[in-house]
Design an enzyme around this catalytic site. Structure first.
Site, short mmCIF file in Angstrom:
data_model
loop_
_atom_site.label_atom_id
_atom_site.label_comp_id
_atom_site.label_asym_id
_atom_site.label_seq_id
_atom_site.Cartn_x
_atom_site.Cartn_y
_atom_site.Cartn_z
N ARG A 155 -7.90 2.38 -2.93
CA ARG A 155 -8.72 2.36 -1.72
C ARG A 155 -9.46 3.68 -1.55
NH1 ARG A 155 -7.91 0.85 4.69
NH2 ARG A 155 -9.20 -0.98 4.46
N GLN A 164 0.84 -1.19 0.00
CA GLN A 164 0.00 0.00 0.00
C GLN A 164 0.88 1.25 0.00
OE1 GLN A 164 -2.33 1.69 3.34
NE2 GLN A 164 -4.13 1.39 2.04
N TYR A 170 -6.01 10.74 4.05
CA TYR A 170 -4.68 11.10 3.54
C TYR A 170 -4.79 11.86 2.21
CZ TYR A 170 -3.57 7.89 7.28
OH TYR A 170 -3.50 7.31 8.52
N GLY A 183 -9.34 -6.49 8.88
CA GLY A 183 -8.24 -5.86 9.61
C GLY A 183 -8.10 -6.37 11.03
N ARG A 184 -8.92 -5.82 11.93
CA ARG A 184 -8.74 -6.12 13.36
C ARG A 184 -8.76 -7.60 13.69
NH1 ARG A 184 -13.22 -2.12 15.18
NH2 ARG A 184 -13.88 -2.73 13.09
C1 LIG Z 1 -4.20 0.17 14.11
C2 LIG Z 1 -4.77 0.36 12.74
C3 LIG Z 1 -3.91 0.67 11.70
C4 LIG Z 1 -4.41 0.89 10.40
N1 LIG Z 1 -3.56 1.19 9.36
C5 LIG Z 1 -4.04 1.37 8.11
C6 LIG Z 1 -3.16 1.62 7.00
O1 LIG Z 1 -1.92 1.65 7.11
N2 LIG Z 1 -3.72 1.82 5.78
C7 LIG Z 1 -5.08 1.79 5.60
O2 LIG Z 1 -5.55 1.97 4.47
N3 LIG Z 1 -5.92 1.51 6.62
C8 LIG Z 1 -5.44 1.30 7.86
N4 LIG Z 1 -6.30 0.99 8.88
C9 LIG Z 1 -7.71 0.77 8.60
C10 LIG Z 1 -7.97 -0.73 8.38
O3 LIG Z 1 -7.38 -1.15 7.16
C11 LIG Z 1 -9.45 -1.05 8.33
O4 LIG Z 1 -10.06 -0.19 7.41
C12 LIG Z 1 -10.13 -0.93 9.69
O5 LIG Z 1 -9.41 -1.62 10.69
C13 LIG Z 1 -11.57 -1.46 9.63
O6 LIG Z 1 -11.56 -2.81 9.21
P1 LIG Z 1 -11.85 -4.01 10.26
O7 LIG Z 1 -13.25 -3.80 10.79
O8 LIG Z 1 -11.73 -5.27 9.45
O9 LIG Z 1 -10.81 -3.90 11.32
C14 LIG Z 1 -5.81 0.78 10.17
C15 LIG Z 1 -6.66 0.44 11.22
C16 LIG Z 1 -6.16 0.22 12.49
C17 LIG Z 1 -7.11 -0.17 13.58
#
Ligand SMILES: Cc1cc2nc3c(=O)[nH]c(=O)nc-3n(C[C@H](O)[C@H](O)[C@H](O)COP(=O)(O)O)c2cc1C
Length: 403
Positions: free
Chosen positions: A246, A103, A198, A339-340
Site C-alpha cells: 500500500r 495488513q 507509518y 473503506g467508509r
Molecule cells: C477510522 C479509519 C481507520 C483506518 N484504518 C486504516 C488502517 O488500519 N490501515 C490503512 O492502511 N488505512 C486505514 N484507513 C484508511 C482507509 O483504508 C481508506 O484509505 C480511507 O478510509 C479512504 O477510503 P474511503 O474513501 O473508501 O473511505 C482508515 C480510515 C479510517 C477512516
C-alpha cells in the site's frame, strides 16, 4: 449494471468473485495484549456476507518490538495467542468464500507513545519528529456529539530516531515473521503497509527520509526498504499467497501531504517497484482522482500502475457503482477498494449492485449510517484523550503483557 465491477479478478494467486475490496480500517477492538476478539470475527464475517470480493484486515503489528505497535487495542500477529485468535476471523470470513489478507504495519514515528516500552523512542527513517495530527473527525456535528469544545485536540509525538542498518534488516525480518504467522492463522496473504504516514511511508516520502546512505536520497533508495520487506515476506510465505503493497502521498499526520515532484516522483516510485515481490500495489487516498500535482492531470494510481507494470488496487472516495466503474474507465487500476462505505453498511456491494438509492451523504458522520449510537465502534474511548504524554519514561513495562 456495473459489469466490470462485478466481473472476477485474478489477483496473484487468488481469484476474486468481483473487483470490490474492503479497505483496511483500524477499529481498536482487540484485547489490550493485541489478541483479536470474537467481535472482530463477527464484524469481518458480516462484511464478507455483504458481497465484497476480498477483505484487507485493519493494520496489525507483526512483532512487539522497536515501536511496531501503533495503537492501543490494535490487533497483533506477533505470537501464538494472536494466531489462534485470528483463526476465528479467517474461518468466519472463509465461510462466505471470501479471501482475507492481513495488513502488516509498523507505526514508526507516529506510534502512539503509550505503546512504547519504558525508555524507548519511536523509530523512523531519520531523526525527525512528527508535527502531530488533529484527531480525524470531519464535521462540527461530530465535535458536538463527542463533547469537544474549542480547537480540535492535537495528538503529539516524541522525537524519533533513525533506524540503524542492522535494525532495518530486523524490521524487515519482523514483517516476514508476522507474514508467516498470518498464513498460519488462515490469511490468504498479507498487505505491507507502506502508506498513510507509518514507517515504510516515512522511508518513501522525501519529507521524512533525510538519509544519505543506500536507504534514502533518491526515489530508488527511498523504496529500497519497502522492496526489502516484500522480498523477506515472499521468502517467508512463498508464491501461493498474495502480497500487496500500500502506498500514499498523505499520512495520518499530514492529511494534505503530497510527494515533491508529484506525478514525476510517482513515476519513479512505480518504476523502482517494477521488480518488487508484491503481486499488486494499492493506492491509498481519500480521493483517488486528486493527484495534488498542479502541473499534471493523471491520477497517481494510473501513473504508478503504468510505470510498475503491476496490478493496482485503487482506494479513495469510491461511494457507489458509478464511482467504482470510473476507476476502470480511467485505466487507473484493477479493483476498487472501499473503506467508509463498509463502515456504513456491510451490504454495500449488494446495495450498489441493486441500484437502490441510499443516503451515502451520511458517510462522514461517524462512518455509520443510522448510527447504533455506540460510538466506541467507530471511535474508541481513548481517542477522546489525545494529548499523549511524550515523556519516554512513562511507558508500559515489558512484563505487563507478555503473551
Ligand atoms: C477510522 C479509519 C481507520 C483506518 N484504518 C486504516 C488502517 O488500519 N490501515 C490503512 O492502511 N488505512 C486505514 N484507513 C484508511 C482507509 O483504508 C481508506 O484509505 C480511507 O478510509 C479512504 O477510503 P474511503 O474513501 O473508501 O473511505 C482508515 C480510515 C479510517 C477512516
Amino acid at each position: 449494471m456495473f459489469d466490470t465491477t462485478f466481473s472476477p479478478l485474478q489477483l496473484g494467486p487468488l481469484t476474486l468473485k468481483n473487483r470490490l475490496i474492503m479497505a483496511p480500517l483500524t477499529r481498536q477492538l482487540a484485547e489490550e495484549d493485541g489478541t483479536p476478539t470474537a467481535e472482530m470475527a463477527a464484524y469481518y464475517a458480516r462484511r464478507a456476507r455483504g458481497g465484497i470480493g476480498m477483505i484487507i484486515s485493519e493494520g496489525t503489528y507483526e512483532v512487539d518490538e522497536l515501536g511496531c505497535k501503533a495503537y492501543l487495542d490494535q490487533p497483533g500477529i506477533a505470537n501464538a495467542k494472536h494466531v489462534a485468535a485470528w483463526k476465528m476471523t479467517t474461518e468466519a470470513v472463509h465461510a462466505f468464500d471470501v479471501p482475507i489478507i492481513c495488513q502488516l504495519m509498523h507505526g514508526g514515528r507516529v506510534t502512539d507513545p503509550r505503546c512504547l516500552f519504558e525508555g524507548e523512542s519511536p523509530v523512523s527513517a531519520s531523526d525527525t519528529q512528527s508535527e502531530g495530527w488533529v484527531l480525524y473527525t470531519d464535521t462540527n456535528d461530530e465535535k458536538h456529539d463527542r463533547g469537544i469544545d474549542g480547537d480540535w485536540p492535537k495528538v503529539t509525538f516524541p522525537p524519533a530516531r533513525a533506524l540503524t542498518e542492522a535494525e532495518i534488516h530486523r524490521v524487515a525480518d519482523g514483517f516476514a515473521e508476522g507474514a508467516a504467522r498470518a498464513v498460519e492463522a488462515g490469511f490468504d496473504g498479507v498487505e505491507i503497509h507502506g502508506a498513510n504516514g507509518y514507517l515504510i511511508y516515512q522511508f518513501i516520502h522525501p519529507k521524512t527520509n533525510l538519509r544519505t546512505d543506500d536507504w534514502g536520497g533518491s526515489p530508488e533508495n527511498n523504496v529500497r526498504f519497502a522492496k526489502l520487506v516484500c522480498e523477506r515476506v515472499r521468502a517467508a510465505i512463498g508464491p501461493d499467497k498474495l502480497i500487496t503493497l500500500r502506498l500514499s502521498q498523505d499520512g495520518v499526520d499530514d492529511f494534505l501531504g503530497a510527494w515533491p515532484g508529484g506525478v514525476e516522483y510517482a513515476r519513479a516510485v512505480g518504476a523502482a517497484l517494477a521488480d518488487c515481490e508484491a503481486d499488486a500495489l494499492h493506492w491509498s487516498s481519500f480521493d483517488w482522482t486528486d493527484n495534488r500535482d498542479p502541473d499534471a492531470d493523471d491520477p497517481m494510481p494510473k501513473v504508478i500502475t503504468r510505470a510498475s507494470g503491476k496490478p493496482m488496487l485503487v482506494n479513495g472516495g469510491i461511494m457507489d457503482g458509478a464511482g467504482s466503474e470510473a476507476v476502470f474507465e480511467a485505466g487507473a487500476g484493477d479493483a476498487a477498494v472501499v473503506g467508509r462505505p463498509l463502515f456504513a453498511h456491510p451490504d454495500w456491494p449488494h446495495i450498489i449492485r441493486s441500484g437502490m438509492d441510499y443516503p451515502w451523504t451520511e458517510f462522514d458522520r461517524k462512518y455509520v449510517i443510522h448510527a447504533p449510537v455506540d460510538l466506541a465502534v467507530s471511535y474508541p474511548a481513548d481517542r477522546r484523550v489525545p494529548n499523549w504524554d511524550p515523556d519516554v519514561t512513562k511507558r508500559r513495562s515489558p512484563a505487563a503483557d507478555t503473551a
